[in-house]
Every structure is written in C-alpha cells, then in structure tokens.
Scaffold this motif. Structure first.
Motif, mmCIF file in Angstrom:
data_model
loop_
_atom_site.group_PDB
_atom_site.id
_atom_site.type_symbol
_atom_site.label_atom_id
_atom_site.label_comp_id
_atom_site.label_asym_id
_atom_site.label_seq_id
_atom_site.Cartn_x
_atom_site.Cartn_y
_atom_site.Cartn_z
ATOM 1 N N ASP A 87 0.829 -1.200 0.000
ATOM 2 C CA ASP A 87 0.000 0.000 0.000
ATOM 3 C C ASP A 87 0.867 1.254 0.000
ATOM 4 O O ASP A 87 0.618 2.195 -0.763
ATOM 5 C CB ASP A 87 -0.933 -0.003 1.208
ATOM 6 C CG ASP A 87 -1.884 1.187 1.193
ATOM 7 O OD1 ASP A 87 -2.709 1.258 0.264
ATOM 8 O OD2 ASP A 87 -1.780 2.040 2.088
ATOM 9 N N ARG A 88 1.911 1.284 0.837
ATOM 10 C CA ARG A 88 2.797 2.450 0.873
ATOM 11 C C ARG A 88 3.567 2.584 -0.440
ATOM 12 O O ARG A 88 3.803 3.697 -0.910
ATOM 13 C CB ARG A 88 3.761 2.350 2.056
ATOM 14 C CG ARG A 88 3.086 2.579 3.409
ATOM 15 C CD ARG A 88 4.087 2.567 4.542
ATOM 16 N NE ARG A 88 3.421 2.686 5.833
ATOM 17 C CZ ARG A 88 4.030 2.632 7.005
ATOM 18 N NH1 ARG A 88 5.343 2.464 7.056
ATOM 19 N NH2 ARG A 88 3.349 2.735 8.116
ATOM 20 N N TYR A 89 3.976 1.460 -1.020
ATOM 21 C CA TYR A 89 4.705 1.523 -2.290
ATOM 22 C C TYR A 89 3.793 1.981 -3.416
ATOM 23 O O TYR A 89 4.163 2.827 -4.229
ATOM 24 C CB TYR A 89 5.297 0.151 -2.623
ATOM 25 C CG TYR A 89 6.060 0.119 -3.924
ATOM 26 C CD1 TYR A 89 7.390 0.531 -3.987
ATOM 27 C CD2 TYR A 89 5.450 -0.315 -5.100
ATOM 28 C CE1 TYR A 89 8.094 0.512 -5.181
ATOM 29 C CE2 TYR A 89 6.143 -0.337 -6.305
ATOM 30 C CZ TYR A 89 7.467 0.072 -6.340
ATOM 31 O OH TYR A 89 8.155 0.065 -7.530
ATOM 32 N N ARG A 90 2.598 1.430 -3.456
ATOM 33 C CA ARG A 90 1.646 1.768 -4.528
ATOM 34 C C ARG A 90 1.265 3.245 -4.480
ATOM 35 O O ARG A 90 1.062 3.882 -5.500
ATOM 36 C CB ARG A 90 0.397 0.888 -4.381
ATOM 37 C CG ARG A 90 -0.645 1.089 -5.477
ATOM 38 C CD ARG A 90 -1.823 0.167 -5.247
ATOM 39 N NE ARG A 90 -1.525 -1.208 -5.610
ATOM 40 C CZ ARG A 90 -1.795 -2.274 -4.843
ATOM 41 N NH1 ARG A 90 -2.321 -2.112 -3.638
ATOM 42 N NH2 ARG A 90 -1.521 -3.481 -5.269
ATOM 43 N N HIS A 91 1.164 3.785 -3.267
ATOM 44 C CA HIS A 91 0.786 5.188 -3.087
ATOM 45 C C HIS A 91 1.963 5.969 -2.496
ATOM 46 O O HIS A 91 1.798 6.761 -1.565
ATOM 47 C CB HIS A 91 -0.436 5.285 -2.177
ATOM 48 C CG HIS A 91 -1.619 4.500 -2.664
ATOM 49 N ND1 HIS A 91 -2.375 4.902 -3.739
ATOM 50 C CD2 HIS A 91 -2.135 3.325 -2.242
ATOM 51 C CE1 HIS A 91 -3.340 4.024 -3.952
ATOM 52 N NE2 HIS A 91 -3.212 3.060 -3.065
ATOM 53 N N ALA A 92 3.147 5.745 -3.063
ATOM 54 C CA ALA A 92 4.372 6.296 -2.484
ATOM 55 C C ALA A 92 4.376 7.821 -2.436
ATOM 56 O O ALA A 92 4.814 8.409 -1.446
ATOM 57 C CB ALA A 92 5.584 5.794 -3.266
ATOM 58 N N SER A 93 3.879 8.475 -3.484
ATOM 59 C CA SER A 93 3.889 9.946 -3.473
ATOM 60 C C SER A 93 3.028 10.495 -2.357
ATOM 61 O O SER A 93 3.418 11.455 -1.669
ATOM 62 C CB SER A 93 3.405 10.484 -4.827
ATOM 63 O OG SER A 93 4.348 10.208 -5.846
ATOM 64 N N GLU A 94 1.870 9.887 -2.163
ATOM 65 C CA GLU A 94 0.994 10.311 -1.069
ATOM 66 C C GLU A 94 1.649 10.046 0.283
ATOM 67 O O GLU A 94 1.566 10.866 1.202
ATOM 68 C CB GLU A 94 -0.353 9.603 -1.152
ATOM 69 C CG GLU A 94 -1.205 10.014 -2.338
ATOM 70 C CD GLU A 94 -0.923 9.181 -3.584
ATOM 71 O OE1 GLU A 94 0.155 8.545 -3.657
ATOM 72 O OE2 GLU A 94 -1.784 9.177 -4.487
ATOM 73 N N PHE A 95 2.332 8.898 0.393
ATOM 74 C CA PHE A 95 2.979 8.555 1.657
ATOM 75 C C PHE A 95 4.126 9.514 1.959
ATOM 76 O O PHE A 95 4.268 9.994 3.090
ATOM 77 C CB PHE A 95 3.494 7.113 1.623
ATOM 78 C CG PHE A 95 4.239 6.723 2.868
ATOM 79 C CD1 PHE A 95 3.565 6.502 4.058
ATOM 80 C CD2 PHE A 95 5.626 6.597 2.854
ATOM 81 C CE1 PHE A 95 4.255 6.159 5.218
ATOM 82 C CE2 PHE A 95 6.322 6.256 3.997
ATOM 83 C CZ PHE A 95 5.633 6.035 5.183
ATOM 84 N N THR A 124 4.517 12.573 0.875
ATOM 85 C CA THR A 124 3.923 13.867 1.219
ATOM 86 C C THR A 124 3.416 13.870 2.651
ATOM 87 O O THR A 124 3.606 14.839 3.401
ATOM 88 C CB THR A 124 2.773 14.196 0.250
ATOM 89 O OG1 THR A 124 3.277 14.241 -1.090
ATOM 90 C CG2 THR A 124 2.127 15.533 0.594
ATOM 91 N N HIS A 125 2.777 12.768 3.058
ATOM 92 C CA HIS A 125 2.265 12.645 4.425
ATOM 93 C C HIS A 125 3.401 12.728 5.444
ATOM 94 O O HIS A 125 3.261 13.373 6.492
ATOM 95 C CB HIS A 125 1.517 11.325 4.557
ATOM 96 C CG HIS A 125 0.974 11.060 5.922
ATOM 97 N ND1 HIS A 125 0.063 11.890 6.551
ATOM 98 C CD2 HIS A 125 1.211 10.033 6.798
ATOM 99 C CE1 HIS A 125 -0.232 11.404 7.738
ATOM 100 N NE2 HIS A 125 0.452 10.287 7.915
#
Length: 260
Positions: free
Chosen positions: A163-171, A173-174
């Motif tokens: 999940d973190r890899y798939r949404h790495a940009s969001e992670f 940024t968070h």
C-alpha cells in the motif's frame, strides 16, 4: 571530492576517536568552504542483547552526539536498535510496549548526557523497528520529550508494504506534512518492486532507477528551508555518487527548486 560532486552539505568524515586537532581541522574546512555538516553517524546497536556491548554502544552514541555538538552538525543519527543477531535485523520483540519504552529511555539517556544546544539526536526510520511510520515518529517525539530530539527522515525505509509503495507519493507527502517542523536531515533514495518476488520484495535502488517521484522529494525538502540537507547513500563508488547527485539535481530542476 565534495566540490566535484557539487555538494553543499556533508556527512562528517571522522568520528569521536579522532584527535581534537583533526576534528577542528575538518570543521574549519567545512566552514571555510560553506559546507553544512548535516550528519554525524552513530550506527551502533544500543539494544544489543549483551549488557557490556549495549553499555559500550550507548557510550559511543553519547560521544558521537558530543562530536556533533562540537562541530555544529544538524544531527547525530542512529537507528533505535534490535535484539536480532544482526545489529539492524528483524526481531519479533521489536513490536512490544517494553521495546518502545526502551527506545524512549535510551534516547533520553543519550540526550541528557550531552544536553546539546546546537545539534539534535535523531533516529533513522527502519521497516521493522521504531519508528517505522510517521505516526510512530510523531508519538516518539512526544514521549521522548526533549527539544534536542529531532527527525531524520528516510521515507524509503518506511516503504514496507504494498500500500505504501503503490501510493508512495501520497505517503512521502504525508511524512513531510506530519513531521516537517521537526526534520533536520533527509536521505533521498529510490525504490523498485521486484517482479515475481513473493510475497513482496521492494528494493532500494540508486536514484533514477526506481519508481519514486524524486522531484516531489526535492520540492517538499525545499519547503522546509535552506539548511535541511538531502543526502544520497548506500552507493559503492564516487562515480555512482556523482550519478545519483546529478539525478537529484535534475529532479530539483524539474520541480523548480534551486540547488546551490
């Protein structure tokens, strides 16, 4: 070498066993060449199972923090430690309340022994030890409760799930949004999932060879101010460091971020 790389920040190249004259000479060279000393590494296991080894490693971290204070580094950095045979290895007991309390007390002990006013003590996140998420890091800041405890951000080390890899940009940024005011140094790395690696294998790779948005990293880092260093690491040769630095420089240019 630093000029050839185009660096404006460095990891301090000698440790606390060096003579006072050598330490002073390196610090003077950094100051005279406008090189920010971003990090002093500690890198010894303060949770080692052997009591003598643990005590010696705690003392080493104290001496390295003293060195960071002496040379005006942004931080002295370590990892929280492990009970595994290998110093940064996975161990099931790393996810317990007792371990959390040990990390807090070790960190307080190191900081209280030095009482730094110019530098900070920080812990690099790891995939399987405290802190392995930005939320954990924020809670650790509250529990350690020392002004000299700050954040060393390694977002790549926390990409420990699909999940973190798939949404790495969001992670990523968070991480910056949650921890930004506390960040004193950043490791900029790339990551790539291994096709066919089961159940899941995510490898750290040289910047530019992975899937992460490095322009985003430079933009978010720039938003923290001018004196937050961004380091590439874990490379084998000077030429690889030049390659990685150039990739990060181009990523910054793409993001409209000025680089010294």
């Amino acid at each position: 070498l630093m000029k050839e790389l185009g660096y404006s920040a460095v990891v301090f190249p000698v440790d606390s066993t060096a003579s006072a004259a050598t330490i002073r000479e390196y610090a003077d060279v950094c100051r005279d060449n406008d090189l920010l000393i971003g990090e002093v590494g500690a890198w010894r296991n303060v949770m080692a199972r052997d009591p003598k080894e643990r005590a010696a490693n705690l003392d080493w971290n104290i001496r390295q923090l003293e060195l960071a204070e002496t040379v005006g580094a942004n931080c002295c950095v370590n990892i929280s430690g492990s009970f595994a045979e290998y110093w940064d290895g996975y161990h099931p007991d790393l996810d317990t309340r007792e371990t959390w309390d040990l990390v807090v007390s070790n960190t307080q002990r190191i900081i209280d022994a030095v009482k730094p006013t110019h530098t900070a003590y920080s812990l690099e996140p790891m995939p399987w030890m405290v802190p392995e998420s930005p939320e954990q890091y924020l809670q650790l800041l509250k529990d350690v409760d020392r002004p000299a405890f700050k954040v060393h951000l390694d977002y790549c080390n926390m990409l420990n799930s699909i999940d973190r890899y798939r949404h790495a940009s969001e992670f990523i940024t968070h991480c910056f949004e949650l921890l930004g005011p506390h960040i004193v140094s950043i490791h900029a790395k790339d990551a790539l999932i291994v096709q066919g690696g089961l159940p899941i294998v995510i490898n750290e790779v040289i910047p530019g060879a992975g899937s992460l948005d490095l322009s985003l990293v430079t933009k978010l880092a720039h938003g923290l101010g001018d004196d937050i260093p961004v380091f590439v690491e874990h490379l084998d040769t000077h030429e690889q460091y030049m390659q990685a630095a150039n990739v990060m420089r181009e990523a910054a240019k793409k993001a409209g971020v000025p680089v010294k």
